[in-house]
Scaffold this motif. Structure first.
Motif, PDB file in Angstrom:
ATOM      1  N   ARG A  91     -29.844  -8.054 -12.443  1.00  0.00           N
ATOM      2  CA  ARG A  91     -30.911  -7.085 -12.168  1.00  0.00           C
ATOM      3  C   ARG A  91     -30.651  -5.759 -12.871  1.00  0.00           C
ATOM      4  O   ARG A  91     -31.580  -5.125 -13.398  1.00  0.00           O
ATOM      5  CB  ARG A  91     -31.031  -6.862 -10.660  1.00  0.00           C
ATOM      6  CG  ARG A  91     -31.595  -8.036  -9.879  1.00  0.00           C
ATOM      7  CD  ARG A  91     -31.550  -7.759  -8.385  1.00  0.00           C
ATOM      8  NE  ARG A  91     -32.364  -6.600  -8.020  1.00  0.00           N
ATOM      9  CZ  ARG A  91     -32.225  -5.928  -6.880  1.00  0.00           C
ATOM     10  NH1 ARG A  91     -31.294  -6.274  -6.004  1.00  0.00           N
ATOM     11  NH2 ARG A  91     -33.011  -4.895  -6.617  1.00  0.00           N
ATOM     12  N   LYS A  94     -31.367  -6.199 -16.575  1.00  0.00           N
ATOM     13  CA  LYS A  94     -32.819  -6.302 -16.772  1.00  0.00           C
ATOM     14  C   LYS A  94     -33.459  -4.923 -16.681  1.00  0.00           C
ATOM     15  O   LYS A  94     -34.380  -4.605 -17.458  1.00  0.00           O
ATOM     16  CB  LYS A  94     -33.432  -7.236 -15.734  1.00  0.00           C
ATOM     17  CG  LYS A  94     -34.931  -7.482 -15.944  1.00  0.00           C
ATOM     18  CD  LYS A  94     -35.475  -8.461 -14.926  1.00  0.00           C
ATOM     19  CE  LYS A  94     -36.937  -8.818 -15.251  1.00  0.00           C
ATOM     20  NZ  LYS A  94     -37.828  -7.642 -15.258  1.00  0.00           N
ATOM     21  N   MET A  95     -32.987  -4.092 -15.762  1.00  0.00           N
ATOM     22  CA  MET A  95     -33.502  -2.728 -15.640  1.00  0.00           C
ATOM     23  C   MET A  95     -33.207  -1.940 -16.920  1.00  0.00           C
ATOM     24  O   MET A  95     -34.064  -1.185 -17.411  1.00  0.00           O
ATOM     25  CB  MET A  95     -32.853  -2.046 -14.433  1.00  0.00           C
ATOM     26  CG  MET A  95     -33.241  -0.590 -14.226  1.00  0.00           C
ATOM     27  SD  MET A  95     -32.423   0.065 -12.726  1.00  0.00           S
ATOM     28  CE  MET A  95     -32.742   1.828 -12.921  1.00  0.00           C
ATOM     29  N   VAL A  97     -32.917  -3.161 -19.881  1.00  0.00           N
ATOM     30  CA  VAL A  97     -33.829  -3.685 -20.903  1.00  0.00           C
ATOM     31  C   VAL A  97     -35.245  -3.157 -20.688  1.00  0.00           C
ATOM     32  O   VAL A  97     -35.878  -2.620 -21.606  1.00  0.00           O
ATOM     33  CB  VAL A  97     -33.816  -5.233 -20.890  1.00  0.00           C
ATOM     34  CG1 VAL A  97     -34.951  -5.781 -21.742  1.00  0.00           C
ATOM     35  CG2 VAL A  97     -32.478  -5.764 -21.375  1.00  0.00           C
ATOM     36  N   ASP A  98     -35.740  -3.308 -19.457  1.00  0.00           N
ATOM     37  CA  ASP A  98     -37.138  -2.956 -19.176  1.00  0.00           C
ATOM     38  C   ASP A  98     -37.417  -1.474 -19.367  1.00  0.00           C
ATOM     39  O   ASP A  98     -38.520  -1.092 -19.770  1.00  0.00           O
ATOM     40  CB  ASP A  98     -37.494  -3.351 -17.738  1.00  0.00           C
ATOM     41  CG  ASP A  98     -37.551  -4.859 -17.538  1.00  0.00           C
ATOM     42  OD1 ASP A  98     -37.557  -5.596 -18.544  1.00  0.00           O
ATOM     43  OD2 ASP A  98     -37.569  -5.304 -16.361  1.00  0.00           O
ATOM     44  N   GLU A  99     -36.422  -0.633 -19.071  1.00  0.00           N
ATOM     45  CA  GLU A  99     -36.636   0.811 -19.129  1.00  0.00           C
ATOM     46  C   GLU A  99     -35.970   1.465 -20.338  1.00  0.00           C
ATOM     47  O   GLU A  99     -35.934   2.693 -20.427  1.00  0.00           O
ATOM     48  CB  GLU A  99     -36.150   1.442 -17.820  1.00  0.00           C
ATOM     49  CG  GLU A  99     -36.874   0.884 -16.601  1.00  0.00           C
ATOM     50  CD  GLU A  99     -36.445   1.508 -15.291  1.00  0.00           C
ATOM     51  OE1 GLU A  99     -35.915   2.640 -15.309  1.00  0.00           O
ATOM     52  OE2 GLU A  99     -36.628   0.861 -14.241  1.00  0.00           O
ATOM     53  N   ASP A 100     -35.455   0.629 -21.240  1.00  0.00           N
ATOM     54  CA  ASP A 100     -34.837   1.115 -22.480  1.00  0.00           C
ATOM     55  C   ASP A 100     -33.788   2.185 -22.196  1.00  0.00           C
ATOM     56  O   ASP A 100     -33.809   3.283 -22.741  1.00  0.00           O
ATOM     57  CB  ASP A 100     -35.912   1.677 -23.430  1.00  0.00           C
ATOM     58  CG  ASP A 100     -35.350   2.006 -24.809  1.00  0.00           C
ATOM     59  OD1 ASP A 100     -34.345   1.371 -25.215  1.00  0.00           O
ATOM     60  OD2 ASP A 100     -35.909   2.905 -25.474  1.00  0.00           O
ATOM     61  N   ALA A 142     -29.858 -11.647 -19.215  1.00  0.00           N
ATOM     62  CA  ALA A 142     -30.795 -10.545 -18.982  1.00  0.00           C
ATOM     63  C   ALA A 142     -30.953  -9.669 -20.214  1.00  0.00           C
ATOM     64  O   ALA A 142     -32.012  -9.068 -20.432  1.00  0.00           O
ATOM     65  CB  ALA A 142     -30.320  -9.700 -17.798  1.00  0.00           C
ATOM     66  N   PRO A 145     -33.477 -10.892 -24.235  1.00  0.00           N
ATOM     67  CA  PRO A 145     -34.823 -10.589 -24.741  1.00  0.00           C
ATOM     68  C   PRO A 145     -34.892  -9.353 -25.627  1.00  0.00           C
ATOM     69  O   PRO A 145     -35.741  -9.267 -26.514  1.00  0.00           O
ATOM     70  CB  PRO A 145     -35.647 -10.401 -23.450  1.00  0.00           C
ATOM     71  CG  PRO A 145     -34.924 -11.198 -22.421  1.00  0.00           C
ATOM     72  CD  PRO A 145     -33.470 -11.052 -22.767  1.00  0.00           C
ATOM     73  N   ALA A 146     -34.005  -8.395 -25.379  1.00  0.00           N
ATOM     74  CA  ALA A 146     -34.012  -7.147 -26.158  1.00  0.00           C
ATOM     75  C   ALA A 146     -32.970  -7.156 -27.264  1.00  0.00           C
ATOM     76  O   ALA A 146     -32.859  -6.179 -28.009  1.00  0.00           O
ATOM     77  CB  ALA A 146     -33.773  -5.966 -25.228  1.00  0.00           C
TER      78      ALA A 146
END
Length: 380
Positions: A91, A94-95, A97-100, A142, A145-146
């Protein structure tokens, strides 16, 4: 002036070329954005933010979010995570990644502090091979993807009788880590004695498809070249060696390029560095906290120089930039860099018994997440 031998050693971590092959080790309370900027002014490399905990990041702890501040021109942005639970680690990444939030994630499995090992975390965790692998796998998946590379740092083991580094290196490699770094001490050693560089060489023989970095007792540019020469490692991780000496990265840049290593700075030049450090900390924390945070660095900056005891104590208690300027004015700015400033610095301490959860050593294949080991707050 000493001249380093030319080395063609290059280091690639995922998409990033690290040249020279030098990494600033994350150090609690030290490698904040101010100190990293100061060090980056002296040379290239990979500069890692002080460690934050996966749970604190996921829970958006305010202190943790402030700790992961990066400069606009800082690239790659490197963050180190501590965690004991694959789900929470996944998690957290992933955070990121999602929030750069970062471009590189390093994972800490080397902390020897009793409050961490007592709950099965840090340097205790790689003993649990399956759990260790699941945590690394969760972070790597996680991050994929980035295209963010995940790297892993660990120690030789818990004690001389419970070595974990070869298994940890192979597992991290198999689970998709892009490099591994070995602090060549056991948890029982903490920071005492000598690092066993021969273990770095053995890890390099065991881990063949990703870079292996060495950490431990790199206090000069010559130490770094010697570690690479003796172990075959792909890069060096510098921790305590740069305390009060951010110009070590200038020396490392020169050494790995085969250029002469510059002379050490005069006391006046050190004073300029110290004042710059104060300004950067003030920018990050505000003057009151920033100047107080600088106090821990004073003995390292002034080590070996002819500075009287009263003046040293005043530096260690400084409270404002104005006071700092007054104290700097009392220094002998022409004093040359002393040989006494070289060598080990920072905490060393003594070996100590490693405190582990009851029954921790019974089954290395047990993948149960340690109870109560998820730390909510980041920092020292």
């Amino acid at each position: 002036m000493s001249t380093a031998l030319q080395t063609s050693k290059s280091l690639r971590i995922g998409p990033f070329e690290v040249d020279p092959p030098v990494v600033l080790a994350p150090m609690a309370g030290i490698t904040n954005v101010a100190f990293r900027r100061l060090c980056r002014q002296y040379g290239a490399g990979l500069y890692v933010c002080e460690m934050v905990t996966a749970r604190a990041l996921v829970e958006r702890d305010a202190t943790t979010l402030h700790m992961i501040t990066f400069d606009r021109d800082e690239h790659p942005r490197s963050m180190q995570l501590y965690g004991v639970d694959p789900v929470t680690m996944g998690r957290a990444v992933k955070m990121i990644v999602d929030e750069d939030l970062a471009d590189h994630v390093d994972m800490n499995f080397g902390c020897p502090v009793p409050k961490v090992t007592r709950k099965g975390g840090g340097a205790a965790l790689p003993y649990k091979r399956r759990l260790f692998g699941e945590i690394v796998r969760a972070a790597v998946r996680a991050a994929e993807p980035a295209g963010i590379p995940v790297t892993v740092k660990f120690r030789i083991g818990i004690t001389d009788e419970h070595l974990t580094y070869l298994d940890a290196g192979r597992i991290a490699e198999a689970e998709g880590a892009r490099s591994v770094a070995l602090h060549a001490r056991t948890a029982a050693q903490r920071y005492s004695g000598q690092a066993d560089w021969s273990a770095i060489a053995r890890l390099k023989e065991a881990v063949t498809s990703i870079p292996v970095l060495g950490n431990g007792d790199v206090f000069s540019a010559q130490d770094a070249l010697r570690m690479v020469d003796e172990t075959g490692c792909d890069g060096v991780v510098v921790g305590r060696g740069c305390l009060g000496r951010p110009w070590l990265f200038r020396d490392l840049q020169a050494a790995f390029a085969g250029l002469p290593i510059p002379e050490g700075p005069s006391l006046g030049e050190v004073a300029v560095v110290l004042r710059t450090h104060a300004e950067l900390l003030t920018e990050h924390y505000g003057e009151d906290k920033g100047v107080r945070d600088l106090r821990k660095h004073m003995a390292w900056y002034l080590r070996g120089f002819p500075v009287g005891g009263d003046l040293r104590r005043s530096f260690a208690m400084v409270g404002t930039l104005t006071e700092l300027d007054d104290l700097i004015g009392q220094l002998d700015h022409d004093a040359p860099y002393p040989s006494e400033a070289e060598g080990p610095r920072g905490r060393q301490g003594s070996p100590a018994k490693v405190v582990l959860p009851e029954g921790w050593l019974d089954d290395p294949e047990d993948a149960t997440v340690p109870m109560g080991a998820e730390v909510m707050h980041s920092g020292g």
